[in-house]
Write a protein that holds these residues in place. Structure first.
Motif, PDB file in Angstrom:
ATOM      1  N   ALA A 170       2.628   8.011  -4.582  1.00 27.98           N
ATOM      2  CA  ALA A 170       2.978   9.416  -4.339  1.00 27.98           C
ATOM      3  C   ALA A 170       4.277   9.712  -5.068  1.00 27.98           C
ATOM      4  O   ALA A 170       5.263   8.998  -4.902  1.00 27.98           O
ATOM      5  N   LEU A 171       4.251  10.758  -5.903  1.00 31.62           N
ATOM      6  CA  LEU A 171       5.453  11.148  -6.643  1.00 31.62           C
ATOM      7  C   LEU A 171       5.880  12.552  -6.216  1.00 31.62           C
ATOM      8  O   LEU A 171       5.062  13.370  -5.803  1.00 31.62           O
ATOM      9  N   SER A 211       0.656  -6.528  -2.990  1.00 31.61           N
ATOM     10  CA  SER A 211      -0.314  -6.768  -1.923  1.00 31.61           C
ATOM     11  C   SER A 211      -0.260  -5.583  -0.965  1.00 31.61           C
ATOM     12  O   SER A 211       0.671  -4.771  -1.037  1.00 31.61           O
ATOM     13  N   PRO A 212      -1.235  -5.496  -0.070  1.00 34.55           N
ATOM     14  CA  PRO A 212      -1.190  -4.385   0.896  1.00 34.55           C
ATOM     15  C   PRO A 212       0.109  -4.348   1.691  1.00 34.55           C
ATOM     16  O   PRO A 212       0.472  -3.299   2.221  1.00 34.55           O
ATOM     17  N   ALA A 213       0.824  -5.468   1.735  1.00 30.21           N
ATOM     18  CA  ALA A 213       2.111  -5.464   2.441  1.00 30.21           C
ATOM     19  C   ALA A 213       3.123  -4.552   1.747  1.00 30.21           C
ATOM     20  O   ALA A 213       4.160  -4.214   2.307  1.00 30.21           O
ATOM     21  N   ASP A 214       2.829  -4.149   0.508  1.00 30.77           N
ATOM     22  CA  ASP A 214       3.750  -3.270  -0.217  1.00 30.77           C
ATOM     23  C   ASP A 214       3.497  -1.791   0.066  1.00 30.77           C
ATOM     24  O   ASP A 214       4.253  -0.925  -0.403  1.00 30.77           O
ATOM     25  N   VAL A 218       1.222   4.228  -1.658  1.00 23.74           N
ATOM     26  CA  VAL A 218       0.414   4.698  -0.539  1.00 23.74           C
ATOM     27  C   VAL A 218      -0.780   3.776  -0.317  1.00 23.74           C
ATOM     28  O   VAL A 218      -1.333   3.676   0.764  1.00 23.74           O
ATOM     29  N   ASP A 219      -1.183   3.087  -1.391  1.00 26.88           N
ATOM     30  CA  ASP A 219      -2.315   2.178  -1.251  1.00 26.88           C
ATOM     31  C   ASP A 219      -2.242   1.140  -2.363  1.00 26.88           C
ATOM     32  O   ASP A 219      -1.664   1.390  -3.422  1.00 26.88           O
ATOM     33  N   VAL A 220      -2.800  -0.028  -2.091  1.00 27.74           N
ATOM     34  CA  VAL A 220      -2.925  -1.066  -3.110  1.00 27.74           C
ATOM     35  C   VAL A 220      -4.408  -1.410  -3.175  1.00 27.74           C
ATOM     36  O   VAL A 220      -5.003  -1.830  -2.185  1.00 27.74           O
ATOM     37  N   LEU A 247       7.755   1.928   4.587  1.00 25.70           N
ATOM     38  CA  LEU A 247       7.572   3.079   5.471  1.00 25.70           C
ATOM     39  C   LEU A 247       6.267   2.856   6.229  1.00 25.70           C
ATOM     40  O   LEU A 247       5.254   2.512   5.622  1.00 25.70           O
ATOM     41  N   PRO A 248       6.286   3.047   7.541  1.00 24.96           N
ATOM     42  CA  PRO A 248       5.124   2.647   8.332  1.00 24.96           C
ATOM     43  C   PRO A 248       3.913   3.556   8.137  1.00 24.96           C
ATOM     44  O   PRO A 248       4.036   4.696   7.670  1.00 24.96           O
ATOM     45  N   ALA A 249       2.765   3.043   8.527  1.00 28.68           N
ATOM     46  CA  ALA A 249       1.514   3.778   8.345  1.00 28.68           C
ATOM     47  C   ALA A 249       1.533   5.101   9.097  1.00 28.68           C
ATOM     48  O   ALA A 249       1.030   6.113   8.598  1.00 28.68           O
ATOM     49  N   ASP A 250       2.144   5.137  10.286  1.00 31.56           N
ATOM     50  CA  ASP A 250       2.114   6.397  11.044  1.00 31.56           C
ATOM     51  C   ASP A 250       2.952   7.469  10.360  1.00 31.56           C
ATOM     52  O   ASP A 250       2.656   8.658  10.440  1.00 31.56           O
TER      53      ASP A 250
END
Ligand code: ADP
Ligand code: ZN
Ligand code: ZN
Length: 660
Positions: free
Chosen positions: A7-8, A24-27, A46-48, A72-75
């Motif tokens: 996201a930009l 990885s998804p941890a990013d 926002v997604d990997v 930044l958390p998913a919520d």
């Protein structure tokens, strides 16, 4: 190679794909430097994923993934997603506006250590009144999502209810978000919160904070170190790992609605966020917004009521409606009000004269040729400020010196017409030469520091008469204040804006609520030419529910919100014809015909058609179904994005518009 979806901060409704060497998804939720155009930008992952809609070979390679912050958390990302979809705002812009400036910079920010608020001693808490107890017990943080509307008359102790609920949330190990309209106007509240919870981390988040302080506070909140976050509307987006309660004080206040950039309502985002997290939200007000009131009536929100002032010595002020039709007024002030002020002076009590118009006079005019001080850039008059001899436009801010003679005919006898707080202050000083008069408006109080000093002077008994605008109306206790006089309220009674009566009622209720907060009885004198108006009748009875019922019935009959759902497309350009032509084209898009539950009105110039040299027009779309409107808006917005427009034209969509 993994693909990052980023996201930009761009006004585009899409994500940008980059390949990464390792990720990885941890990013997800981390900030990343990416090449963009000829430079570099900072975005949020926002997604990997493994693949892209674009050929992988065409994708650029992402730069460094920053790890100075936890992701930044998913919520948080979900909240931004909701706001982006609901308000038709670009996702990247929503995410980025929620971050402190320092975290949006390409250079990794210097890690600063958390807060160091001075320890304060805990203060005793009063015993709750029965009504307060009922309210506190109705909110159960363990019961999941629930929206509560706390309707409490001025001085009924709503803050005490907030404090008890905060106490419970803290005891359960949760964080609390407390939103207030304007932090400047509420130093007392901040003090009360800190004093009550000396051991808790309390941080504030608002736009007047210096950049570094804001970032420090934001980090403390995000890290879970700060248990209580006190903020203005933007704080609703702060990621908080243990959020357990949201409180919105003065929930009706217009400042919860952002009027530029991403146009959102922090109150409505707050309700969504509470729902998303399965936690309670409490909206408090003496004069709730009609939207919230309607939700309480239909039991979507639980209504909690405080009918009495909390201080057993205090009572609600007596409101007098003073019919001025047969009276000779001097500078707009009746002899009766003067007499009332004289009486208070004799008893060393304070009076407040409320006039919601700052400056000396709203316009300067030439009686010989009819010239008036118009702003050349706006459809508005320039206001006369005699204190510094300037004419100033309150809309675009442009100003110049007061002319010595009429610029059109040369007549030297030009006059101010009407009156503002400066003129009233001067005149009152002539009437009461011995009295100490303090004027409180945006001209006399420009910063938080000045406001605090002003409050201290008022509390310290340094003023006998206050002359002020709505700045003075909000949540302050002035124990010596026993008289409130209201001037010039009629002008808002018949305003073309259908929200005007709601706003006027709230404002008058607030300002009247300043009187008689302690043992001394308070009275309110409202000067009017329309003594029989239902708004004034409701004020005399302190009858918010009755007035709200009347307004809601009118809105239902007229098909206005909350009985209809609206969005506004606005355009502004140097020429009105261009603005209107753009909107006409938008109204003719085929997407409109495909959505039969959506009504599109004709484009019209805005009420204030010209602002800062731009001609503004608007197009209202409306539906009786929110889902229908929400389904329509993204498709229509995309089509509008495809319209050709003159280079200088700007447009935006506002969902649940506030001003017309
Ligand atoms: P509101 O926010 O509803 O206008 P406040 O919370 O500012 O009202 O309370 C008004 C006054 O009443 C404050 O001075 C507060 O200290 C006092 N107060 C609140 N609750 C109680 C109580 N239970 N007993 C005595 N005084 C109280
Ligand atoms: Zn003239
Ligand atoms: Zn202007």
């Amino acid at each position: 190679m993994p693909v990052l979806r980023v996201a930009l901060d761009l006004p585009l409704h899409r994500l940008f794909d980059y390949v990464a060497e390792v990720a990885s998804p941890a990013d997800i939720g981390r900030r990343v430097r990416v090449p963009f155009g000829r430079g570099e930008k900072l975005g949020v992952i926002v997604d990997v994923v493994d693949d892209s809609d674009w050929p992988l070979a065409q994708l650029k390679t992402a730069g460094e993934i920053l790890s100075d912050l936890p992701p930044l958390p998913a919520d948080f990302l979900k909240l931004c997603e909701f706001a982006s979809a609901y308000y038709q705002a670009a996702f990247g812009e929503v995410v980025m506006q929620a971050l402190p400036v320092g975290l949006k910079r390409l250079a990794p920010p210097v890690r600063r250590n958390g807060r160091a608020a001075a320890a304060v001693k805990a203060v005793a808490q009063p015993e709750l009144t029965d009504e307060q107890s009922l309210a506190v017990n109705a909110v159960d943080p363990a019961a999941g999502f629930a929206a509560h509307l706390l309707h409490g008359v001025t001085g009924s102790g709503k803050t005490e209810v907030y404090l008890r609920l905060i106490e419970r949330a803290l005891a359960a190990g949760r964080q609390v978000l407390l939103l207030v309209p304007e932090i400047n106007l509420t130093p007392q509240l901040e003090g009360r919160v800190r004093a009550r919870f000396p051991a808790a981390g309390v941080v504030s988040l608002h736009s007047e904070l210096a950049e570094a302080a804001r970032e420090r506070n934001w980090r403390a909140a995000f890290a879970g170190e700060a248990e209580i976050v006190l903020g203005t509307r933007l704080a609703i987006f702060t990621p908080l790992p243990r959020l357990g309660l949201i409180v919105i004080d003065e929930e009706h206040d217009a400042s919860f609605k952002q009027q530029d950039g991403m146009r959102y309502s922090a109150r409505d985002v707050g309700v969504f966020r509470a729902h998303q997290l399965g936690i309670p939200i409490l909206l408090g007000s003496a004069t709730p917004s009609l939207e919230s009131w309607a939700n309480a009536q239909s039991q979507r929100y639980q209504l909690l009521t405080l009918r009495q002032r909390a201080n057993p010595e205090a009572s609600l002020p007596v409101v007098h409606i003073l019919d001025t039709r047969q009276m000779v007024l001097q500078e707009g002030v009746s002899a009766a009000l003067i007499a009332a002020i004289t009486e208070k002076l004799g008893r060393s009590e304070q009076s407040l004269v409320f006039l919601n118009r700052r400056g000396y006079a709203p316009v300067l005019a030439c009686p010989a040729c009819g010239w008036v001080s118009r702003c050349t850039r706006c459809a508005a008059n320039m206001v006369l400020h005699l204190a510094d001899r300037r004419l100033r436009c309150h809309h675009c801010g442009c100003e110049h010196r007061v002319p010595k003679a009429c610029p059109t005919c040369g007549n030297q006898d030009i006059h101010p017409f009407g009156r503002g707080t400066q003129r009233l202050e001067g005149w009152l000083q002539e009437q009461f030469p011995e009295a100490r008069i303090l004027r409180v408006d945006r001209d006399s109080v420009k910063s938080r520091k000045q406001w605090e000093t002003m409050l201290e002077r008022i509390h310290g008994g340094e003023a006998d008469i206050l002359v002020g605008t709505q700045m003075l109306a909000k949540g302050h206790d002035f124990p010596k204040l026993t008289l409130v006089g209201v001037l010039g309220a009629d002008s808002a009674l018949f305003a073309a804006d259908w929200r005007a009566p709601e706003r006027l009622f709230a404002q008058l209720m607030q300002v009247a609520g300043r009187a008689g907060r302690a043992e001394l009885k308070g009275e309110v004198v409202i000067q009017t030419q329309y003594p029989d108006h239902s708004l004034y009748a409701a004020l005399v009875k302190h009858d918010y529910p009755g007035f709200a019922a009347t307004l809601l019935k009118e809105r239902e009959q007229a098909g206005f919100p909350p009985y209809a759902f609206q969005a506004m497309l606005r355009a502004e350009a140097p020429q009105m014809a261009d603005s209107l032509a753009f909107l006409t084209a938008a109204a003719a898009l085929p997407e409109i015909g495909e959505h039969e539950n959506v009504i599109v009105y004709d484009p019209i110039p805005m009420k204030m058609a010209r602002l800062a040299s731009l001609e503004r027009a608007q197009l209202l779309v409306e539906s009786h179904s929110r889902p229908a409107l929400q389904a329509f808006l993204p498709r229509w917005r995309e089509a509008v994005e495809g319209l050709k427009a003159p280079g200088k034209l700007r447009w935006h969509i506002e969902v649940d518009p506030f001003e017309f």
